[in-house]
Design a protein around this motif. Sequence first.
Motif, mmCIF file in Angstrom:
data_model
loop_
_atom_site.group_PDB
_atom_site.id
_atom_site.type_symbol
_atom_site.label_atom_id
_atom_site.label_comp_id
_atom_site.label_asym_id
_atom_site.label_seq_id
_atom_site.Cartn_x
_atom_site.Cartn_y
_atom_site.Cartn_z
ATOM 1 N N GLN A 147 0.837 -1.208 0.000
ATOM 2 C CA GLN A 147 0.000 0.000 0.000
ATOM 3 C C GLN A 147 0.877 1.264 0.000
ATOM 4 O OE1 GLN A 147 -2.432 -0.885 3.460
ATOM 5 N NE2 GLN A 147 -4.245 -1.286 2.161
ATOM 6 N N ALA A 148 1.961 1.200 0.793
ATOM 7 C CA ALA A 148 2.863 2.355 0.851
ATOM 8 C C ALA A 148 3.507 2.592 -0.520
ATOM 9 C CB ALA A 148 3.932 2.128 1.922
ATOM 10 N N HIS A 149 3.914 1.523 -1.191
ATOM 11 C CA HIS A 149 4.498 1.654 -2.528
ATOM 12 C C HIS A 149 3.503 2.280 -3.503
ATOM 13 C CE1 HIS A 149 6.907 0.442 -6.067
ATOM 14 N NE2 HIS A 149 5.701 0.265 -6.634
ATOM 15 N N LEU A 150 2.235 1.840 -3.454
ATOM 16 C CA LEU A 150 1.230 2.330 -4.397
ATOM 17 C C LEU A 150 0.796 3.759 -4.107
ATOM 18 C CD1 LEU A 150 -0.971 -0.901 -4.756
ATOM 19 C CD2 LEU A 150 0.528 0.117 -6.486
ATOM 20 N N GLU A 151 1.107 4.260 -2.919
ATOM 21 C CA GLU A 151 0.835 5.664 -2.634
ATOM 22 C C GLU A 151 1.807 6.558 -3.397
ATOM 23 O OE1 GLU A 151 -1.583 7.133 -0.936
ATOM 24 O OE2 GLU A 151 -2.513 5.156 -0.579
ATOM 25 N N LYS A 152 3.004 5.995 -3.674
ATOM 26 C CA LYS A 152 4.039 6.772 -4.373
ATOM 27 C C LYS A 152 4.071 6.454 -5.863
ATOM 28 C CE LYS A 152 6.965 6.664 -0.250
ATOM 29 N NZ LYS A 152 8.248 6.160 0.309
ATOM 30 N N GLU A 153 3.856 5.178 -6.189
ATOM 31 C CA GLU A 153 3.949 4.743 -7.586
ATOM 32 C C GLU A 153 2.586 4.170 -8.020
ATOM 33 O OE1 GLU A 153 6.569 5.136 -9.417
ATOM 34 O OE2 GLU A 153 7.907 5.833 -7.808
ATOM 35 N N PRO A 154 2.220 4.392 -9.298
ATOM 36 C CA PRO A 154 0.902 3.890 -9.753
ATOM 37 C C PRO A 154 0.872 2.391 -9.987
ATOM 38 C CG PRO A 154 2.053 4.972 -11.564
ATOM 39 C CD PRO A 154 2.883 5.205 -10.345
ATOM 40 N N VAL A 155 2.020 1.773 -10.201
ATOM 41 C CA VAL A 155 2.055 0.351 -10.566
ATOM 42 C C VAL A 155 3.072 -0.366 -9.700
ATOM 43 C CG1 VAL A 155 2.572 -1.297 -12.421
ATOM 44 C CG2 VAL A 155 1.387 0.851 -12.949
ATOM 45 N N ILE A 156 2.755 -1.633 -9.404
ATOM 46 C CA ILE A 156 3.734 -2.507 -8.751
ATOM 47 C C ILE A 156 3.786 -3.797 -9.541
ATOM 48 C CG2 ILE A 156 2.080 -3.547 -7.120
ATOM 49 C CD1 ILE A 156 4.393 -3.520 -5.048
ATOM 50 N N THR A 157 4.997 -4.331 -9.698
ATOM 51 C CA THR A 157 5.173 -5.543 -10.510
ATOM 52 C C THR A 157 5.603 -6.704 -9.641
ATOM 53 O OG1 THR A 157 7.515 -5.097 -10.936
ATOM 54 C CG2 THR A 157 5.895 -4.109 -12.456
ATOM 55 N N ILE A 158 5.509 -7.891 -10.215
ATOM 56 C CA ILE A 158 5.953 -9.102 -9.507
ATOM 57 C C ILE A 158 7.430 -8.993 -9.165
ATOM 58 C CG2 ILE A 158 6.364 -11.582 -9.777
ATOM 59 C CD1 ILE A 158 3.771 -11.775 -11.322
ATOM 60 N N ALA A 159 8.219 -8.438 -10.062
ATOM 61 C CA ALA A 159 9.659 -8.296 -9.821
ATOM 62 C C ALA A 159 9.916 -7.383 -8.634
ATOM 63 C CB ALA A 159 10.335 -7.748 -11.074
ATOM 64 N N GLN A 160 9.141 -6.286 -8.532
ATOM 65 C CA GLN A 160 9.313 -5.364 -7.406
ATOM 66 C C GLN A 160 8.931 -6.043 -6.090
ATOM 67 O OE1 GLN A 160 6.858 -2.249 -9.129
ATOM 68 N NE2 GLN A 160 8.630 -0.863 -9.259
ATOM 69 N N VAL A 161 7.870 -6.856 -6.131
ATOM 70 C CA VAL A 161 7.456 -7.581 -4.920
ATOM 71 C C VAL A 161 8.530 -8.586 -4.533
ATOM 72 C CG1 VAL A 161 5.778 -9.236 -3.988
ATOM 73 C CG2 VAL A 161 5.005 -7.267 -5.329
ATOM 74 N N ARG A 162 9.095 -9.259 -5.535
ATOM 75 C CA ARG A 162 10.176 -10.228 -5.274
ATOM 76 C C ARG A 162 11.328 -9.552 -4.546
ATOM 77 N NH1 ARG A 162 13.065 -11.404 -10.550
ATOM 78 N NH2 ARG A 162 13.785 -9.323 -9.984
ATOM 79 N N ASP A 163 11.718 -8.377 -5.031
ATOM 80 C CA ASP A 163 12.848 -7.670 -4.430
ATOM 81 C C ASP A 163 12.468 -7.089 -3.074
ATOM 82 O OD1 ASP A 163 14.228 -8.281 -6.719
ATOM 83 O OD2 ASP A 163 13.869 -6.313 -7.664
ATOM 84 N N MET A 164 11.214 -6.617 -2.952
ATOM 85 C CA MET A 164 10.750 -5.987 -1.712
ATOM 86 C C MET A 164 10.826 -6.970 -0.543
ATOM 87 S SD MET A 164 7.045 -4.184 -1.035
ATOM 88 C CE MET A 164 7.241 -3.025 -2.390
ATOM 89 N N PHE A 165 10.524 -8.270 -0.832
ATOM 90 C CA PHE A 165 10.478 -9.254 0.265
ATOM 91 C C PHE A 165 11.591 -10.289 0.159
ATOM 92 C CE2 PHE A 165 6.093 -7.731 -0.316
ATOM 93 C CZ PHE A 165 5.883 -7.178 0.944
ATOM 94 N N SER A 166 12.599 -9.984 -0.667
ATOM 95 C CA SER A 166 13.777 -10.853 -0.792
ATOM 96 C C SER A 166 13.381 -12.311 -0.962
ATOM 97 C CB SER A 166 14.682 -10.704 0.441
ATOM 98 O OG SER A 166 15.075 -9.354 0.588
ATOM 99 N N THR A 167 12.452 -12.550 -1.901
ATOM 100 C CA THR A 167 11.952 -13.908 -2.129
ATOM 101 C C THR A 167 12.065 -14.251 -3.598
ATOM 102 O OG1 THR A 167 10.123 -15.406 -1.723
ATOM 103 C CG2 THR A 167 9.530 -13.181 -2.455
ATOM 104 N N SER A 168 11.505 -15.357 -3.991
ATOM 105 C CA SER A 168 11.545 -15.797 -5.387
ATOM 106 C C SER A 168 10.275 -15.338 -6.123
ATOM 107 C CB SER A 168 11.654 -17.321 -5.451
ATOM 108 O OG SER A 168 10.462 -17.901 -4.916
ATOM 109 N N ARG A 169 10.384 -15.397 -7.457
ATOM 110 C CA ARG A 169 9.199 -15.060 -8.260
ATOM 111 C C ARG A 169 8.062 -16.044 -7.955
ATOM 112 N NH1 ARG A 169 8.087 -12.208 -12.906
ATOM 113 N NH2 ARG A 169 6.351 -13.030 -14.179
#
Length: 637
Positions: A587-609
């Motif tokens: 939610q915090a990311h989407l307040e700043k950016e209009p889109v979030i991608t799977i790659a960004q989520v992967r990096d955000m939580f240091s996990t796999s695709r």
Amino acid sequence: MKHIIIGTAGHIDHGKTTLIKALTGRNTDRWEEEQRRGITIDLGFTWFDLPDGDRVGIIDVPGHEKFINNMTAGVVGMDLVMLVVAADEGVMPQTREHMDILQLLGIQKSIVVLNKCDLVEEDWLELVEEEIREEMEGTFLEYAPIVRVSAATGQGLDDLVSVIEHMTKDEVEEKDIHTIPRLPVDRVFTLSGFGTIITGTLISGTITREDVLEMYPLGKECKIRSIQVHGENQDVCYAGQRVAINLSNVKKSEIHRGCVLAPRNSMKNTDLLDVKMEILPSSMRILKHNDRLHLFTGTSEGLCRTRLLDRDEIGPGESGLVQLKLEEELAVKRGDRFIVRFYSPMETIGGGVILEPNPGREKRFDQQVIQALEQKESGTLGDVMELHIRESGSSMLAFSELAKIMAHSREELEEDLKTLEAEGKVLVFPLKRDWYLWHRDSEYEVRQKIETALAVYHKKYPYRFGMKKAEIHNTFLKSVKPTVFDAYTERMTEEGIWGRKGEYLYLPDFTVKKDETYQKTEKLFLDTFEKAGYDFVRFSEIDTGTVSRETAEDVLLMMMEEGKAVRINEEMFTLAGLMEQAKEKIQAHLEKEPVITIAQVRDMFSTSRKSAKPILEYMDSIHVTRKTGGESERVKY
């Protein structure tokens, strides 16, 4: 104002039609053959006015033995009968048969008209009167007044009119105009420019021009185009009146004597009747199981087979409970009277009253069946309602269906229903379209089964809240509509009979066991999910040791119910706290950016695709994100 129908009865050629002509000035023999042969073959109808201004309808019925079917059709709706006996012949065989039929059909009020008095001497008249009194002893005619007349000369007609006026005013009870209208059809014909016309005696209720009613047993709707009473157009007709009704939407060829005009869905066709039948003391016949009989009820006539329920045979002067299997459907009401005649040779042997117009096939010598029918014979309207509701068992009974089965309006039944509910005998579930009724005994029986099943379920699955509502519904009350079942479970939980959590039902004293096995399994899941973090593990990959997969799944589902764990998809689970943190970050990311991608989520939580994609799909499911053009992109919901 009372609406009175008077009928005639008596042996052929004793002067019934002549008497009516003398009273009314009109000849009721309509057919050329009747006038040529000098006998009444079919029913004749006319009217006359009493000195007090009341108009009385009168029905002339045939006296000849061959036309008994027409005679019985004419008795329907009669308030008062004039039994005509010719002074020069006295009581004859057909006189006696008519007396028997009238008594079996429940006629209460009668006048014995001693006709043709001008043909005999006074001494002879006294002997004939004495003979009549002896014949009438023990019958409904025992205390009937005897009036001497001569229809040919007019002798005694004023006295007869005076007796009729007294009896119609003081002794005849007014028919019920506040119940459903019922008009048994005794004649149907067409007139050029009008179409189909039916005649009959309205035996209950009222009918208004423009009403839309149903013709039973045809099941066809008919609109009332016009109404005539005694030859005059009327907007409304009332119970106790002879009426002619012009119908639209139905052809003459579709209607026959014996059809019944009544409100839509107010009655139910039947080919079975439960009856109390009595055999005439004068009959030479013994009624046996599976005898074939002619049945006459209302204006209908048909063949039936007997099914004796409480004895092997019914002899002269005896009565018994009988189920009649009809060869053709008809529509009747509890309390309607009937007569039966042997099929061959044709002779009246008995009759009685209909106890149940819409029964199932009854077992012979079944004490429950016999007891229920005896209650229907002697019971009140409320008693009969209770029996019908009880007989519906676990299916519950719609109030509209009950009214239809009993051929009463809902308004007539509501007061008794309130009483049954207040006495705790019946449960009522008032829904939007209808009310549903359940006998307390039937409900208790089903409830016991449900509670037994819940107890077994709790023992087998100690880590579940209870059984799903849908499972209970499909197992125990499958024939009950879901909305009605919901109303029932809501009432049970409000009364504390059952506990409920979401879609689960449980016994009120049940709680999920948090024993050693439960705690051990819960800790296993908590540790596993915490250790995995956002690299989610599949349920199938978790080693539960000695705990069965089914038990482990129950514990996991309970953790989800308690908000400790969440299901990400069909295979993956994790801690609720972890997904709450993930929601806040996205939610915090989407307040700043209009889109979030799977790659960004992967990096955000240091996990796999492989784990990032389920995170976004979960966020879709809780309305944090939604898909945009690309499969891998999300925007704010």
